[in-house]
Enzyme design. Structure first.
Site, PDB file in Angstrom:
ATOM      1  N   ILE A  17       0.840  -1.200   0.000  1.00  0.00           N
ATOM      2  CA  ILE A  17       0.000   0.000   0.000  1.00  0.00           C
ATOM      3  C   ILE A  17       0.877   1.253   0.000  1.00  0.00           C
ATOM      4  CG2 ILE A  17      -1.877   1.227   1.136  1.00  0.00           C
ATOM      5  CD1 ILE A  17      -2.822  -1.351   2.367  1.00  0.00           C
ATOM      6  N   ASP A  67      14.718   1.052  10.551  1.00  0.00           N
ATOM      7  CA  ASP A  67      13.729   0.246  11.268  1.00  0.00           C
ATOM      8  C   ASP A  67      12.980   1.187  12.210  1.00  0.00           C
ATOM      9  OD1 ASP A  67      12.476  -1.450  13.152  1.00  0.00           O
ATOM     10  OD2 ASP A  67      14.011  -2.994  12.845  1.00  0.00           O
ATOM     11  N   THR A 137      -6.477  -1.308  10.441  1.00  0.00           N
ATOM     12  CA  THR A 137      -7.252  -2.320   9.745  1.00  0.00           C
ATOM     13  C   THR A 137      -8.629  -2.524  10.371  1.00  0.00           C
ATOM     14  OG1 THR A 137      -7.329  -4.708   9.342  1.00  0.00           O
ATOM     15  CG2 THR A 137      -6.002  -4.009  11.190  1.00  0.00           C
ATOM     16  N   ASP A 138      -9.572  -2.998   9.574  1.00  0.00           N
ATOM     17  CA  ASP A 138     -10.895  -3.356  10.126  1.00  0.00           C
ATOM     18  C   ASP A 138     -10.803  -4.596  11.015  1.00  0.00           C
ATOM     19  OD1 ASP A 138     -10.418  -5.247   8.118  1.00  0.00           O
ATOM     20  OD2 ASP A 138     -12.310  -4.920   7.056  1.00  0.00           O
ATOM     21  N   GLU A 139      -9.674  -5.326  10.934  1.00  0.00           N
ATOM     22  CA  GLU A 139      -9.575  -6.580  11.690  1.00  0.00           C
ATOM     23  C   GLU A 139      -9.553  -6.337  13.200  1.00  0.00           C
ATOM     24  OE1 GLU A 139      -6.909  -9.479   9.959  1.00  0.00           O
ATOM     25  OE2 GLU A 139      -7.117  -8.576   7.990  1.00  0.00           O
ATOM     26  N   TYR A 162      -1.864 -10.661  14.644  1.00  0.00           N
ATOM     27  CA  TYR A 162      -1.768  -9.468  13.778  1.00  0.00           C
ATOM     28  C   TYR A 162      -2.764  -8.401  14.229  1.00  0.00           C
ATOM     29  CZ  TYR A 162      -2.902  -6.413   9.840  1.00  0.00           C
ATOM     30  OH  TYR A 162      -3.180  -5.305   9.063  1.00  0.00           O
ATOM     31  N   ALA A 164      -4.417  -8.084  16.959  1.00  0.00           N
ATOM     32  CA  ALA A 164      -4.193  -7.624  18.338  1.00  0.00           C
ATOM     33  C   ALA A 164      -3.053  -6.600  18.378  1.00  0.00           C
ATOM     34  CB  ALA A 164      -3.884  -8.812  19.245  1.00  0.00           C
ATOM     35  N   LYS A 166      -2.169  -4.617  15.893  1.00  0.00           N
ATOM     36  CA  LYS A 166      -2.649  -3.379  15.276  1.00  0.00           C
ATOM     37  C   LYS A 166      -3.584  -2.638  16.240  1.00  0.00           C
ATOM     38  CE  LYS A 166      -2.066  -1.996  11.591  1.00  0.00           C
ATOM     39  NZ  LYS A 166      -1.010  -1.141  10.978  1.00  0.00           N
ATOM     40  N   ASN A 261     -14.786 -15.812  -0.289  1.00  0.00           N
ATOM     41  CA  ASN A 261     -13.515 -16.122  -0.968  1.00  0.00           C
ATOM     42  C   ASN A 261     -13.730 -16.989  -2.209  1.00  0.00           C
ATOM     43  OD1 ASN A 261     -12.127 -14.710   1.002  1.00  0.00           O
ATOM     44  ND2 ASN A 261     -11.714 -16.535   2.238  1.00  0.00           N
ATOM     45  N   ARG A 293      -7.471 -21.742   8.501  1.00  0.00           N
ATOM     46  CA  ARG A 293      -6.583 -20.905   9.328  1.00  0.00           C
ATOM     47  C   ARG A 293      -7.118 -20.936  10.767  1.00  0.00           C
ATOM     48  NH1 ARG A 293      -6.650 -14.742   7.464  1.00  0.00           N
ATOM     49  NH2 ARG A 293      -4.907 -15.329   6.127  1.00  0.00           N
TER      50      ARG A 293
HETATM   51  P1  NAD Z   1       3.232  -4.867   3.396  1.00  0.00           P
HETATM   52  O1  NAD Z   1       3.528  -6.051   4.250  1.00  0.00           O
HETATM   53  O2  NAD Z   1       3.073  -5.046   1.924  1.00  0.00           O
HETATM   54  O3  NAD Z   1       4.367  -3.754   3.593  1.00  0.00           O
HETATM   55  C1  NAD Z   1       4.869  -3.424   4.836  1.00  0.00           C
HETATM   56  C2  NAD Z   1       6.098  -2.534   4.637  1.00  0.00           C
HETATM   57  O4  NAD Z   1       6.575  -2.149   5.938  1.00  0.00           O
HETATM   58  C3  NAD Z   1       7.253  -3.226   3.919  1.00  0.00           C
HETATM   59  O5  NAD Z   1       7.806  -2.360   2.945  1.00  0.00           O
HETATM   60  C4  NAD Z   1       8.247  -3.514   5.029  1.00  0.00           C
HETATM   61  O6  NAD Z   1       9.600  -3.530   4.591  1.00  0.00           O
HETATM   62  C5  NAD Z   1       7.978  -2.355   5.984  1.00  0.00           C
HETATM   63  N1  NAD Z   1       8.356  -2.681   7.377  1.00  0.00           N
HETATM   64  C6  NAD Z   1       8.008  -3.780   8.080  1.00  0.00           C
HETATM   65  N2  NAD Z   1       8.557  -3.740   9.307  1.00  0.00           N
HETATM   66  C7  NAD Z   1       9.237  -2.559   9.383  1.00  0.00           C
HETATM   67  C8  NAD Z   1      10.014  -1.939  10.408  1.00  0.00           C
HETATM   68  N3  NAD Z   1      10.207  -2.526  11.600  1.00  0.00           N
HETATM   69  N4  NAD Z   1      10.558  -0.727  10.148  1.00  0.00           N
HETATM   70  C9  NAD Z   1      10.380  -0.124   8.943  1.00  0.00           C
HETATM   71  N5  NAD Z   1       9.682  -0.684   7.936  1.00  0.00           N
HETATM   72  C10 NAD Z   1       9.111  -1.890   8.154  1.00  0.00           C
HETATM   73  O7  NAD Z   1       1.918  -4.207   4.045  1.00  0.00           O
HETATM   74  P2  NAD Z   1       0.694  -3.503   3.325  1.00  0.00           P
HETATM   75  O8  NAD Z   1      -0.258  -4.537   2.881  1.00  0.00           O
HETATM   76  O9  NAD Z   1       1.209  -2.505   2.380  1.00  0.00           O
HETATM   77  O10 NAD Z   1       0.031  -2.767   4.580  1.00  0.00           O
HETATM   78  C11 NAD Z   1       0.397  -1.430   4.921  1.00  0.00           C
HETATM   79  C12 NAD Z   1      -0.388  -1.009   6.158  1.00  0.00           C
HETATM   80  O11 NAD Z   1      -1.789  -1.097   5.915  1.00  0.00           O
HETATM   81  C13 NAD Z   1      -0.114  -1.885   7.386  1.00  0.00           C
HETATM   82  O12 NAD Z   1      -0.047  -1.032   8.511  1.00  0.00           O
HETATM   83  C14 NAD Z   1      -1.326  -2.799   7.458  1.00  0.00           C
HETATM   84  O13 NAD Z   1      -1.597  -3.177   8.787  1.00  0.00           O
HETATM   85  C15 NAD Z   1      -2.406  -1.880   6.921  1.00  0.00           C
HETATM   86  N6  NAD Z   1      -3.521  -2.593   6.292  1.00  0.00           N
HETATM   87  C16 NAD Z   1      -3.323  -3.369   5.195  1.00  0.00           C
HETATM   88  C17 NAD Z   1      -4.413  -3.996   4.578  1.00  0.00           C
HETATM   89  C18 NAD Z   1      -4.228  -4.833   3.333  1.00  0.00           C
HETATM   90  O14 NAD Z   1      -5.226  -5.323   2.789  1.00  0.00           O
HETATM   91  N7  NAD Z   1      -3.022  -5.019   2.832  1.00  0.00           N
HETATM   92  C19 NAD Z   1      -5.700  -3.844   5.101  1.00  0.00           C
HETATM   93  C20 NAD Z   1      -5.854  -3.057   6.249  1.00  0.00           C
HETATM   94  C21 NAD Z   1      -4.778  -2.411   6.813  1.00  0.00           C
HETATM   95  P1  TYD Z   2      -5.569 -12.539   3.265  1.00  0.00           P
HETATM   96  O1  TYD Z   2      -5.307 -12.032   1.890  1.00  0.00           O
HETATM   97  O2  TYD Z   2      -4.475 -13.243   4.001  1.00  0.00           O
HETATM   98  O3  TYD Z   2      -6.130 -11.301   4.107  1.00  0.00           O
HETATM   99  P2  TYD Z   2      -6.809 -11.263   5.592  1.00  0.00           P
HETATM  100  O4  TYD Z   2      -6.608 -12.559   6.257  1.00  0.00           O
HETATM  101  O5  TYD Z   2      -6.042 -10.163   6.254  1.00  0.00           O
HETATM  102  O6  TYD Z   2      -8.242 -10.935   5.352  1.00  0.00           O
HETATM  103  O7  TYD Z   2      -6.803 -13.528   3.196  1.00  0.00           O
HETATM  104  C1  TYD Z   2      -8.048 -13.111   2.665  1.00  0.00           C
HETATM  105  C2  TYD Z   2      -9.023 -14.278   2.818  1.00  0.00           C
HETATM  106  O8  TYD Z   2      -8.594 -15.349   1.980  1.00  0.00           O
HETATM  107  C3  TYD Z   2      -9.064 -14.849   4.222  1.00  0.00           C
HETATM  108  O9  TYD Z   2     -10.400 -15.268   4.505  1.00  0.00           O
HETATM  109  C4  TYD Z   2      -8.129 -16.057   4.150  1.00  0.00           C
HETATM  110  C5  TYD Z   2      -8.316 -16.550   2.735  1.00  0.00           C
HETATM  111  N1  TYD Z   2      -7.153 -17.174   2.083  1.00  0.00           N
HETATM  112  C6  TYD Z   2      -7.293 -18.420   1.444  1.00  0.00           C
HETATM  113  O10 TYD Z   2      -8.386 -19.018   1.434  1.00  0.00           O
HETATM  114  N2  TYD Z   2      -6.192 -18.955   0.834  1.00  0.00           N
HETATM  115  C7  TYD Z   2      -4.982 -18.326   0.825  1.00  0.00           C
HETATM  116  O11 TYD Z   2      -3.999 -18.880   0.234  1.00  0.00           O
HETATM  117  C8  TYD Z   2      -4.856 -17.065   1.463  1.00  0.00           C
HETATM  118  C9  TYD Z   2      -3.528 -16.353   1.497  1.00  0.00           C
HETATM  119  C10 TYD Z   2      -5.978 -16.521   2.082  1.00  0.00           C
END
Ligand code: NAD
Ligand code: TYD
Length: 356
Positions: A17, A67, A137-139, A162, A164, A166, A261, A293
């Protein structure tokens, strides 16, 4: 009136993101200031995701490998750049990894967020023309049944290491607003999808496995529901809150786009079949139900009426368009895929999942 910034520190800007956000902020957003990307480059961070942006932006973009848990390193970044806004994406972000190894999540998401907040408070010395925006996150709200939606008033009920971690970081951010008067805003979003997403999350795992003829692992009965949000819509929502949101407030961001899914996978199969010239039947035959899971949240669904009503934001990318753009991006970027799947990540996947 919109708040303006001249130097935005983006943490985690080399992740999924964060890199999309920087690409958008330095490009179509209209922002004319500077961006500093602070990232530790864990397995999930890939600086290549921003190579073209870095070249085009010149002096408007700086990268700092650091970091967020390393106080001295974060202080040095604040001392080097005249930062007036932080948008905090850096985190350990994958639920499955948090089940295998929760410690890294507590370290980065809790201690790292605390360290960043504390350095910002110290550096800004009570200034009110600055902002710390926390991306969550909504989680944190737990798991829904068949009906209902998460609102900003839903009590926190995180279920995985995760979520918890956040939730914990969210509380620390709000504590810094209430206790020290640090100007903060926060967003809690649903599942993002789009280009540059690390291939451990559902959509990229499925796309790449289809392209490689590997099993498509569906957890449990496949009927868990997620609310999918295209990453560009997330970018605009975060920036809207940063520039116009009320200080000290949380805004939920959702796609209003719920899919089981297994339904999502059906749609994705059709799109990959069309875009990659494969047969739907052969892709469908790869669907493999696997062990669920542990503690798998059943349904997430966001009510984003506050963001829409107060700030006038709305989604602009429908699911069909967003999925197709995502599939095309993975088809067009084999080198990026090869690079992120090498090294530490590959070792971890092999150890925990075998040849998946
Ligand atoms: P990602 O795992 O793709 O990227 C995380 C980035 O943070 C990476 O570039 C990593 O190198 C960096 N990072 C990790 N630990 C670090 C540290 N200790 N110091 C500095 N950098 C560090 O994550 P994402 O999917 O891009 O998510 C970004 C944010 O959005 C997160 O805070 C996540 O909780 C939140 N979020 C993501 C989703 C989603 O669907 N991906 C949904 C809700 C919220
Ligand atoms: P994920 O992309 O890990 O996001 P989150 O768990 O944060 O919502 O998973 C999205 C949904 O897909 C979740 O219900 C778990 C399921 N899932 C699978 O069924 N197979 C997979 O290989 C993965 C990675 C996720």
């Amino acid at each position: 009136m919109k708040r303006e910034y001249s130097c935005v520190l983006v943490t985690g800007g080399s992740g999924f993101i964060g890199s999309n956000f920087i690409r958008w902020l330095l490009g179509p957003s209209g922002y004319s200031g500077k961006v500093v990307n602070l990232d530790a480059l864990t397995y999930a961070g890939n600086p290549e995701s921003l190579d073209d942006v870095a070249t085009a932006a010149g002096a408007r973009y700086a990268f700092e490998k650091a970091d967020i848990c390393d106080r001295a390193a974060v202080e040095a970044v604040f001392a080097t750049h005249q930062i007036d806004a932080v948008v905090h994406f850096a985190a350990e972000s994958h639920v499955d990894r948090s089940i295998h190894g929760p410690e890294a999540f507590v370290r980065t998401n809790v201690m790292g967020t605390f360290t960043l907040l504390d350095v910002a408070r110290q550096a800004w010395k009570g200034r009110q023309d600055v902002l710390f925006h926390h991306v969550s996150t909504d989680e944190v709200y737990g798991s829904l049944g068949d009906s209902g939606y998460f609102t900003e008033a839903t009590p926190y009920d995180p279920r995985s290491p995760y979520s918890a971690s956040k939730a914990s970081s969210d509380h620390i951010v709000m504590a810094y607003s209430h206790t020290y008067g640090l100007p903060v805003t926060m967003t809690n979003c649903s599942n993002n999808y789009g280009p540059y997403q690390f291939p451990e999350k559902l959509i990229p795992v499925m796309i790449l496995n289809m392209l490689e003829g590997k099993p498509l692992p569906v957890y449990g009965d496949g009927k868990n529901i997620r609310d999918w949000l295209y990453v560009e819509d997330h970018n605009s929502a975060v920036w809207t809150v940063m520039t116009q949101g009320r200080l000290g407030e949380t805004y939920n961001i959702g796609g209003e786009n719920e899919w089981e899914n297994i339904q999502l996978l059906g749609r994705l199969i059709e799109i990959v079949a069309q875009e990659a010239g494969k047969s739907v039947a052969s892709l469908r035959s790869l669907i493999t139900y696997v062990k669920d899971r542990p503690g798998h949240d059943r349904r997430y669904a966001i009510d984003c009426a506050k963001l829409k009503g107060e700030l006038g934001w709305k989604q602009s990318v429908d699911f069909e368009t967003g999925l197709r753009k995502t599939v095309r991006w993975y088809l067009d970027n084999p080198l990026w895929i090869e690079h992120v799947r090498s090294g530490e990540y590959r070792n971890w996947m092999d150890k925990n999942y075998g040849a998946r």
